[in-house]
Design a protein around this motif. Structure first.
Motif, mmCIF file in Angstrom:
data_model
loop_
_atom_site.group_PDB
_atom_site.id
_atom_site.type_symbol
_atom_site.label_atom_id
_atom_site.label_comp_id
_atom_site.label_asym_id
_atom_site.label_seq_id
_atom_site.Cartn_x
_atom_site.Cartn_y
_atom_site.Cartn_z
ATOM 1 N N GLY A 27 -74.196 56.258 64.170
ATOM 2 C CA GLY A 27 -73.418 57.498 64.142
ATOM 3 C C GLY A 27 -73.635 58.344 65.388
ATOM 4 O O GLY A 27 -72.677 58.830 65.994
ATOM 5 N N ARG A 28 -74.890 58.465 65.779
ATOM 6 C CA ARG A 28 -75.216 59.278 66.951
ATOM 7 C C ARG A 28 -74.563 58.691 68.209
ATOM 8 O O ARG A 28 -74.018 59.414 69.042
ATOM 9 N N ILE B 183 -58.661 60.614 67.193
ATOM 10 C CA ILE B 183 -58.964 60.181 65.827
ATOM 11 C C ILE B 183 -59.898 58.975 65.937
ATOM 12 O O ILE B 183 -59.732 58.126 66.830
ATOM 13 N N THR B 184 -60.868 58.894 65.027
ATOM 14 C CA THR B 184 -61.779 57.746 65.058
ATOM 15 C C THR B 184 -61.684 56.940 63.763
ATOM 16 O O THR B 184 -61.616 57.507 62.673
ATOM 17 N N ILE B 185 -61.673 55.633 63.942
ATOM 18 C CA ILE B 185 -61.765 54.705 62.810
ATOM 19 C C ILE B 185 -63.122 54.012 62.952
ATOM 20 O O ILE B 185 -63.523 53.656 64.062
ATOM 21 N N GLY B 186 -63.825 53.834 61.836
ATOM 22 C CA GLY B 186 -65.081 53.082 61.866
ATOM 23 C C GLY B 186 -65.021 51.980 60.822
ATOM 24 O O GLY B 186 -64.547 52.218 59.705
ATOM 25 N N VAL B 187 -65.479 50.790 61.187
ATOM 26 C CA VAL B 187 -65.462 49.679 60.231
ATOM 27 C C VAL B 187 -66.851 49.053 60.143
ATOM 28 O O VAL B 187 -67.459 48.719 61.160
ATOM 29 N N GLY B 188 -67.346 48.912 58.913
ATOM 30 C CA GLY B 188 -68.667 48.307 58.727
ATOM 31 C C GLY B 188 -68.819 47.729 57.337
ATOM 32 O O GLY B 188 -67.936 47.894 56.486
ATOM 33 N N TYR C 125 -73.623 53.067 57.624
ATOM 34 C CA TYR C 125 -73.368 54.348 56.960
ATOM 35 C C TYR C 125 -73.323 55.529 57.948
ATOM 36 O O TYR C 125 -72.383 56.328 57.900
ATOM 37 N N PRO C 126 -74.300 55.662 58.884
ATOM 38 C CA PRO C 126 -74.248 56.804 59.803
ATOM 39 C C PRO C 126 -72.977 56.827 60.658
ATOM 40 O O PRO C 126 -72.527 57.899 61.063
ATOM 41 N N MET C 127 -72.412 55.666 60.899
ATOM 42 C CA MET C 127 -71.150 55.595 61.656
ATOM 43 C C MET C 127 -69.982 55.960 60.741
ATOM 44 O O MET C 127 -69.126 56.778 61.103
ATOM 45 N N LEU C 128 -69.936 55.373 59.560
ATOM 46 C CA LEU C 128 -68.804 55.594 58.649
ATOM 47 C C LEU C 128 -68.752 57.057 58.185
ATOM 48 O O LEU C 128 -67.685 57.599 57.935
ATOM 49 N N ARG C 129 -69.906 57.679 58.113
ATOM 50 C CA ARG C 129 -70.002 59.061 57.658
ATOM 51 C C ARG C 129 -69.337 60.038 58.621
ATOM 52 O O ARG C 129 -68.840 61.076 58.200
ATOM 53 N N ILE C 130 -69.327 59.722 59.916
ATOM 54 C CA ILE C 130 -68.851 60.719 60.883
ATOM 55 C C ILE C 130 -67.482 60.398 61.496
ATOM 56 O O ILE C 130 -66.962 61.196 62.259
ATOM 57 N N VAL C 131 -66.903 59.247 61.142
ATOM 58 C CA VAL C 131 -65.566 58.953 61.674
ATOM 59 C C VAL C 131 -64.501 59.586 60.781
ATOM 60 O O VAL C 131 -64.774 59.946 59.631
ATOM 61 N N ASP C 132 -63.275 59.691 61.313
ATOM 62 C CA ASP C 132 -62.186 60.270 60.512
ATOM 63 C C ASP C 132 -61.741 59.302 59.423
ATOM 64 O O ASP C 132 -61.409 59.705 58.321
ATOM 65 N N ILE C 133 -61.692 58.016 59.780
ATOM 66 C CA ILE C 133 -61.219 57.016 58.825
ATOM 67 C C ILE C 133 -62.279 55.917 58.680
ATOM 68 O O ILE C 133 -62.386 55.022 59.515
ATOM 69 N N MET D 46 -71.889 52.631 48.604
ATOM 70 C CA MET D 46 -71.655 53.682 49.590
ATOM 71 C C MET D 46 -70.615 54.656 49.056
ATOM 72 O O MET D 46 -69.563 54.224 48.587
ATOM 73 N N HIS D 47 -70.945 55.930 49.093
ATOM 74 C CA HIS D 47 -69.985 56.929 48.608
ATOM 75 C C HIS D 47 -69.639 57.882 49.734
ATOM 76 O O HIS D 47 -70.509 58.567 50.256
ATOM 77 N N LEU D 48 -68.383 57.886 50.109
ATOM 78 C CA LEU D 48 -67.924 58.751 51.187
ATOM 79 C C LEU D 48 -66.512 59.194 50.862
ATOM 80 O O LEU D 48 -65.706 58.383 50.365
ATOM 81 N N ASP D 49 -66.205 60.438 51.182
ATOM 82 C CA ASP D 49 -64.830 60.895 50.991
ATOM 83 C C ASP D 49 -63.898 60.081 51.873
ATOM 84 O O ASP D 49 -64.193 59.864 53.051
ATOM 85 N N GLY D 50 -62.794 59.660 51.322
ATOM 86 C CA GLY D 50 -61.777 58.964 52.112
ATOM 87 C C GLY D 50 -62.156 57.556 52.511
ATOM 88 O O GLY D 50 -61.513 56.962 53.386
#
Ligand code: MG
Length: 281
Positions: A190-191, A209-214, A220-228, A242-246
């Protein structure tokens, strides 16, 4: 970049199929990203040497993130103007977040016997090859480390006790698909994704806009801070907890799920762009 979009992706189990390391299922989406001139930024626990080979296989000449956010590397001829302000190392411009491998190994040596750990630095190329399914040549590249030590527990050990002990060394443990990784505190995907996005954003007027795929805990630290955020299922079809909005869950494991999710997301974004409303922002 015709479209203000960056795609950050994990490799093993996400863009690359878990067993075969193939990206066949993602080919259509990779072509579409290329047509839209969207940077695809490999964001992996793999080493610089491994990612260099993959960039060639994928036809990429782009920024990439190695060893769970240990470093951001940009080719010297990258079109971003402000990379000249960045530190030059190993034939790239970039940023380093992790402690040097030599130091990580030194600390690993002091704890490995007590916790019954075995690291990449303790294994032969053949052993790594056998454990990972990588060829001998690929296993050699995986051993060329800059910022982190992948390891296994030889017997079941108290992970929390290990993590607590590591705090005083400024280190922690994260888990990838096959291995645990000994990394610096605060070093995560994420950092490094934020650091990379900032470099691009500094030169673009439109909000990027950022998309993250994992597929795993270390994503998780990456998926938490991307837009999608997009979560790829494990080979058996189940998802890591893993629980994340969107959070978007890909319909298939590996490259097939990657390809379908990226295609669907690009279609939505393109549709939104034609109507002038990007609701992901
Ligand atoms: Mg993975």
């Amino acid at each position: 970049m015709a479209f203000p979009l960056l795609v950050f992706t994990d490799l093993d189990g996400s863009l690359l199929d878990h067993h075969s390391y193939s990206f066949k299922g993602a080919e259509k989406a990779l072509i579409r990203l290329q047509q839209l001139a969207v940077p695809l930024i490999l964001t992996s626990s793999k080493t610089r040497a491994e990612i260099e080979i993959l960039q060639i296989r994928l036809g990429l000449h782009e920024a990439f993130i190695t060893e769970n956010g240990g470093g951001i590397f940009l080719p010297l001829d990258h079109p971003l103007q402000n990379i000249n302000k960045l530190q030059q190392f190993n034939g790239y411009r970039g940023k380093q977040f992790g402690k040097p491998y030599k130091e990580i190994r030194r600390i690993f040596q002091t704890i490995k016997d007590r916790y019954k750990l075995i690291g990449f630095g303790d294994m032969t190329v053949d052993e790594i090859s056998k454990l990972t399914g990588l060829t001998r040549k690929q296993a050699c590249l995986a051993q060329k480390r800059d910022f982190s030590e992948p390891f296994l527990f030889l017997v079941e050990t108290d992970l929390q006790a290990l993590k607590t002990e590591l705090v005083e060394y400024g280190l922690t443990v994260t888990r990838g698909g096959r291995f645990y990784h000994l990394i610096s505190t605060g070093q995560d995907k994420g950092r490094a994704v934020i650091g990379t996005k900032d470099l691009f954003q500094a030169e673009y007027q439109d909000r990027i806009i950022t998309i993250g795929v994992g597929d795993a805990e270390n994503d998780y630290p990456m998926l938490r801070i991307v837009d999608i955020p997009v979560l790829i299922p494990k080979p058996d079809g189940s998802y890591v907890n893993m629980h994340l909005d969107g959070l978007r869950k890909a319909p298939h494991p590996g490259s097939k799920g990657w390809g379908e999710s990226i295609m669907a997301t690009l279609e939505e974004l393109e549709k939104q762009r034609t109507t002038g409303k990007l609701t992901f922002i």
